[in-house]
Design a protein around this motif. Structure first.
Motif, mmCIF file in Angstrom:
data_model
loop_
_atom_site.group_PDB
_atom_site.id
_atom_site.type_symbol
_atom_site.label_atom_id
_atom_site.label_comp_id
_atom_site.label_asym_id
_atom_site.label_seq_id
_atom_site.Cartn_x
_atom_site.Cartn_y
_atom_site.Cartn_z
ATOM 1 N N PHE A 121 -38.697 22.078 54.886
ATOM 2 C CA PHE A 121 -38.779 22.760 53.594
ATOM 3 C C PHE A 121 -38.523 21.865 52.389
ATOM 4 O O PHE A 121 -38.890 22.212 51.264
ATOM 5 C CB PHE A 121 -37.758 23.910 53.568
ATOM 6 N N TYR A 122 -37.871 20.736 52.565
ATOM 7 C CA TYR A 122 -37.449 19.924 51.421
ATOM 8 C C TYR A 122 -38.525 18.955 50.952
ATOM 9 O O TYR A 122 -38.271 18.123 50.081
ATOM 10 C CB TYR A 122 -36.172 19.155 51.777
ATOM 11 N N LEU A 123 -39.740 19.066 51.524
ATOM 12 C CA LEU A 123 -40.814 18.132 51.212
ATOM 13 C C LEU A 123 -42.063 18.868 50.730
ATOM 14 O O LEU A 123 -42.083 20.091 50.637
ATOM 15 C CB LEU A 123 -41.152 17.311 52.457
ATOM 16 N N GLU A 124 -43.097 18.099 50.447
ATOM 17 C CA GLU A 124 -44.384 18.674 50.074
ATOM 18 C C GLU A 124 -44.995 19.428 51.248
ATOM 19 O O GLU A 124 -44.613 19.233 52.404
ATOM 20 C CB GLU A 124 -45.344 17.564 49.640
ATOM 21 N N SER A 125 -45.980 20.267 50.946
ATOM 22 C CA SER A 125 -46.583 21.102 51.983
ATOM 23 C C SER A 125 -47.243 20.276 53.077
ATOM 24 O O SER A 125 -47.213 20.653 54.248
ATOM 25 C CB SER A 125 -47.611 22.051 51.356
ATOM 26 N N HIS A 126 -47.843 19.106 52.734
ATOM 27 C CA HIS A 126 -48.522 18.320 53.762
ATOM 28 C C HIS A 126 -47.541 17.609 54.693
ATOM 29 O O HIS A 126 -47.930 17.065 55.725
ATOM 30 C CB HIS A 126 -49.511 17.329 53.150
ATOM 31 N N ASP A 127 -46.267 17.567 54.333
ATOM 32 C CA ASP A 127 -45.233 16.994 55.202
ATOM 33 C C ASP A 127 -44.416 18.068 55.913
ATOM 34 O O ASP A 127 -43.545 17.748 56.721
ATOM 35 C CB ASP A 127 -44.267 16.124 54.386
ATOM 36 N N ALA A 128 -44.690 19.331 55.613
ATOM 37 C CA ALA A 128 -43.826 20.408 56.073
ATOM 38 C C ALA A 128 -43.780 20.565 57.585
ATOM 39 O O ALA A 128 -42.801 21.069 58.135
ATOM 40 C CB ALA A 128 -44.254 21.734 55.428
ATOM 41 N N PHE A 129 -44.844 20.141 58.283
ATOM 42 C CA PHE A 129 -44.891 20.323 59.732
ATOM 43 C C PHE A 129 -44.963 18.996 60.486
ATOM 44 O O PHE A 129 -45.315 18.960 61.653
ATOM 45 C CB PHE A 129 -46.074 21.226 60.094
ATOM 46 N N MET A 130 -44.604 17.921 59.784
ATOM 47 C CA MET A 130 -44.528 16.621 60.425
ATOM 48 C C MET A 130 -43.174 16.464 61.110
ATOM 49 O O MET A 130 -42.214 17.175 60.811
ATOM 50 C CB MET A 130 -44.726 15.501 59.397
ATOM 51 N N ASP A 131 -43.102 15.496 62.007
ATOM 52 C CA ASP A 131 -41.834 15.216 62.673
ATOM 53 C C ASP A 131 -40.890 14.531 61.695
ATOM 54 O O ASP A 131 -41.304 14.038 60.640
ATOM 55 C CB ASP A 131 -42.076 14.329 63.896
ATOM 56 N N VAL A 132 -39.611 14.484 62.063
ATOM 57 C CA VAL A 132 -38.612 13.855 61.212
ATOM 58 C C VAL A 132 -38.922 12.363 61.065
ATOM 59 O O VAL A 132 -39.518 11.742 61.947
ATOM 60 C CB VAL A 132 -37.200 14.059 61.822
ATOM 61 N N ARG A 133 -38.533 11.781 59.931
ATOM 62 C CA ARG A 133 -38.776 10.359 59.690
ATOM 63 C C ARG A 133 -38.017 9.488 60.692
ATOM 64 O O ARG A 133 -37.007 9.890 61.256
ATOM 65 C CB ARG A 133 -38.360 9.996 58.271
ATOM 66 N N ASP A 134 -38.514 8.246 60.867
ATOM 67 C CA ASP A 134 -37.943 7.345 61.870
ATOM 68 C C ASP A 134 -36.530 6.898 61.514
ATOM 69 O O ASP A 134 -35.676 6.750 62.391
ATOM 70 C CB ASP A 134 -38.825 6.100 62.024
ATOM 71 N N MET A 135 -36.288 6.654 60.229
ATOM 72 C CA MET A 135 -35.004 6.125 59.802
ATOM 73 C C MET A 135 -34.603 6.684 58.445
ATOM 74 O O MET A 135 -35.454 7.017 57.622
ATOM 75 C CB MET A 135 -35.066 4.590 59.706
ATOM 76 N N PHE A 136 -33.281 6.763 58.235
ATOM 77 C CA PHE A 136 -32.716 7.197 56.957
ATOM 78 C C PHE A 136 -31.803 6.083 56.443
ATOM 79 O O PHE A 136 -30.958 5.578 57.194
ATOM 80 C CB PHE A 136 -31.907 8.480 57.130
ATOM 81 N N ILE A 137 -31.986 5.715 55.177
ATOM 82 C CA ILE A 137 -31.143 4.680 54.585
ATOM 83 C C ILE A 137 -30.596 5.186 53.254
ATOM 84 O O ILE A 137 -31.159 6.105 52.650
ATOM 85 C CB ILE A 137 -31.918 3.368 54.374
ATOM 86 N N PRO A 138 -29.479 4.598 52.760
ATOM 87 C CA PRO A 138 -28.933 5.017 51.461
ATOM 88 C C PRO A 138 -29.945 4.793 50.338
ATOM 89 O O PRO A 138 -30.630 3.762 50.294
ATOM 90 C CB PRO A 138 -27.704 4.118 51.293
ATOM 91 N N PHE A 139 -30.030 5.746 49.450
ATOM 92 C CA PHE A 139 -30.972 5.673 48.334
ATOM 93 C C PHE A 139 -30.710 4.427 47.486
ATOM 94 O O PHE A 139 -31.651 3.754 47.059
ATOM 95 C CB PHE A 139 -30.855 6.939 47.482
ATOM 96 N N ARG A 140 -29.448 4.110 47.239
ATOM 97 C CA ARG A 140 -29.116 2.942 46.435
ATOM 98 C C ARG A 140 -29.610 1.661 47.099
ATOM 99 O O ARG A 140 -30.093 0.742 46.430
ATOM 100 C CB ARG A 140 -27.603 2.889 46.223
ATOM 101 N N SER A 141 -29.518 1.592 48.422
ATOM 102 C CA SER A 141 -30.019 0.423 49.150
ATOM 103 C C SER A 141 -31.521 0.279 48.948
ATOM 104 O O SER A 141 -32.041 -0.827 48.761
ATOM 105 C CB SER A 141 -29.689 0.553 50.639
ATOM 106 N N ASN A 142 -32.230 1.396 48.985
ATOM 107 C CA ASN A 142 -33.682 1.381 48.775
ATOM 108 C C ASN A 142 -34.017 0.842 47.388
ATOM 109 O O ASN A 142 -34.943 0.041 47.218
ATOM 110 C CB ASN A 142 -34.231 2.796 48.952
ATOM 111 N N ILE A 143 -33.242 1.277 46.384
ATOM 112 C CA ILE A 143 -33.471 0.830 45.011
ATOM 113 C C ILE A 143 -33.126 -0.645 44.868
ATOM 114 O O ILE A 143 -33.862 -1.421 44.235
ATOM 115 C CB ILE A 143 -32.644 1.681 44.023
#
Length: 443
Positions: free
Chosen positions: A201-223
């Motif tokens: 639910f927290y994403l766009e409609s075209h991502d709504a039925f995709m599998d969970v992402r492979d990895m999660f990293i801190p937002f600050r690290s990404n920036i």
């Protein structure tokens, strides 16, 4: 007495095996087609996080170009479902909710340090803040999410999906291990368990039925890494900025981040909406947000509806399947009338020895229910087979979307029994109307 009628129903089915099989098969095919389409539609529309869906809100701001509209939807002006980096950080740092999170994305190559570069895998990253996991009730197989301090310092820590942990570490507890992401070493702090959220639910409609992402990293690290993949991010921009300069993009009016907030209770929604509007007015005074203010905060059900996760085609498919089921039931009803009419001599004899019309109704009613039950069982098997085939065809979608839960299985059986009983009422009524005298003469 009921046991007697059930025995007669079983005996009747055995006496006419071909006709009985045709009735059962007709019902099962209609039920299977209906439940395949209904299951997919049901999994698309069910509440993905019922414990707090009314208290989770996404924030949308009227920050778009004052000289032109963002887009028109259903004849009305629309505002972006994303926010700019500066707005996301401003709202996040205010800490007005119980929890709040920023959600971005990136795509890069990753591998374990022991693997050669040639074995690196294309990896979908979710850049977010530490609150994400508690806000969205994310289950962990090993470890946990990162700490608030990791967010603040942009630590190189990562949470792996269960599937990616299997590929990198053969499914073992990898907490404390290191992973090369985009050429940089990240330390594993957690591994997700199976996280079936439909729709996502927290994403766009075209991502709504995709599998969970492979990895999660801190937002600050990404920036800090200046990571943003144009091919993976829905980004909409206006105004003057240097696209190839990351710092310029951060101060631009480009919208590309989701912002979600969790409130303590529903009563805080109005106050939080006032805060969002006040923030917008402050930005307006600074020269931004010059369009008409249509800011909004949408909870999970509202965002799913607004996001049009379930299209009209899905609903149409369910109605077409129901129409097909009715056609199958009408055919079954015709077969029932043929069978019950062929038992006229038996009915006449039973009436002659004292059986009432109610007794005849009970006899054929039990047979109708038994046909419906057997049709439901066969329909359940066919429906699961159909869902397996559908999952293979639409392999890019989350397989949980094509999976029946216990509730749907029970619904399948009950629907078959109820439908066959309703469509069997007229054949039973006609059987009860058979006159004993007219049948006894033919004996």
């Amino acid at each position: 007495m009921l046991y007697y009628y059930i025995r007669m129903a079983v005996f009747s089915l055995k006496r006419t095996p071909l006709l009985s099989f045709l009735m059962i098969a007709t019902i099962s095919i209609g039920i299977a087609a209906t439940m395949v389409t209904y299951t997919v539609s049901y999994m698309m529309t069910k509440d993905p996080i019922p414990s707090k869906s009314e208290r989770l809100f996404t924030v949308h701001l009227s920050s778009w170009d004052p000289s032109r509209m963002y887009r028109m939807v259903d004849g009305k002006e629309e505002i972006p479902i994303f926010v700019t980096y500066q707005d996301a950080m401003n709202l996040y740092n205010e800490k007005k909710g119980k929890r709040q999170t920023i959600i971005g994305s990136h795509k890069t190559m990753s591998r374990s340090p022991s693997q050669p570069p040639g074995e690196a895998l294309s990896t979908l990253l979710r850049a977010t803040t530490y609150e994400f996991f508690d806000m969205f009730e994310v289950p962990f197989l090993y470890g946990s999410g990162w700490a608030e301090s990791d967010d603040e310092q942009g630590e190189r820590v990562v949470v792996l999906s269960k599937k990616r942990n299997m590929k990198l570490f053969n499914g073992l507890n990898s907490v404390g291990e290191e992973v090369l992401i985009g050429g940089l070493l990240y330390r594993v702090v957690g591994v997700l368990d199976d996280w079936v959220v439909l729709p996502r639910f927290y994403l766009e409609s075209h991502d709504a039925f995709m599998d969970v992402r492979d990895m999660f990293i801190p937002f600050r690290s990404n920036i800090d890494n200046e990571w943003i993949a144009a091919s993976d991010v829905s980004m909409y921009c206006w105004g003057d900025f240097e696209m190839n300069k990351f710092s310029s993009m951060l101060t631009s009016e480009c919208v590309w981040l989701y912002f979600w907030v969790e409130l303590e209770s529903l009563t805080q929604r109005e106050a939080y909406f006032d805060f969002v509007n006040n923030y917008a007015m402050e930005q307006r005074a600074l020269g931004r947000f010059q369009r008409e203010q249509m800011n909004r905060v949408l909870n999970v059900p509202e965002f799913i509806k607004h996001n049009k996760v379930v299209t009209g085609d899905s609903r149409l498919a369910v109605w077409l399947a129901l129409a097909f089921l009715v056609a199958c039931l009408l055919n079954c009803m015709s077969l029932m009338m043929t069978k019950f009419h062929g038992k006229g001599a038996e009915i006449g004899l039973r009436r002659a020895v004292g059986a009432s019309r109610e007794d005849i109704a009970w006899q054929f009613g039990c047979e109708t229910i038994l046909i419906g039950l057997l049709g439901g069982v066969m329909g359940l098997l066919l429906a699961n087979l159909g869902l397996i085939i559908t999952a293979e065809i639409y392999s890019h979608l989350n397989p949980a979307l094509m999976t029946m839960n216990v509730e749907l299985m029970v619904t399948t059986l009950l629907s078959s029994v109820i439908a066959s009983s309703l469509f069997g009422l007229y054949p039973i009524y006609r059987a009860c109307k058979i006159q004993p005298s007219s049948q006894l003469k033919s004996l």
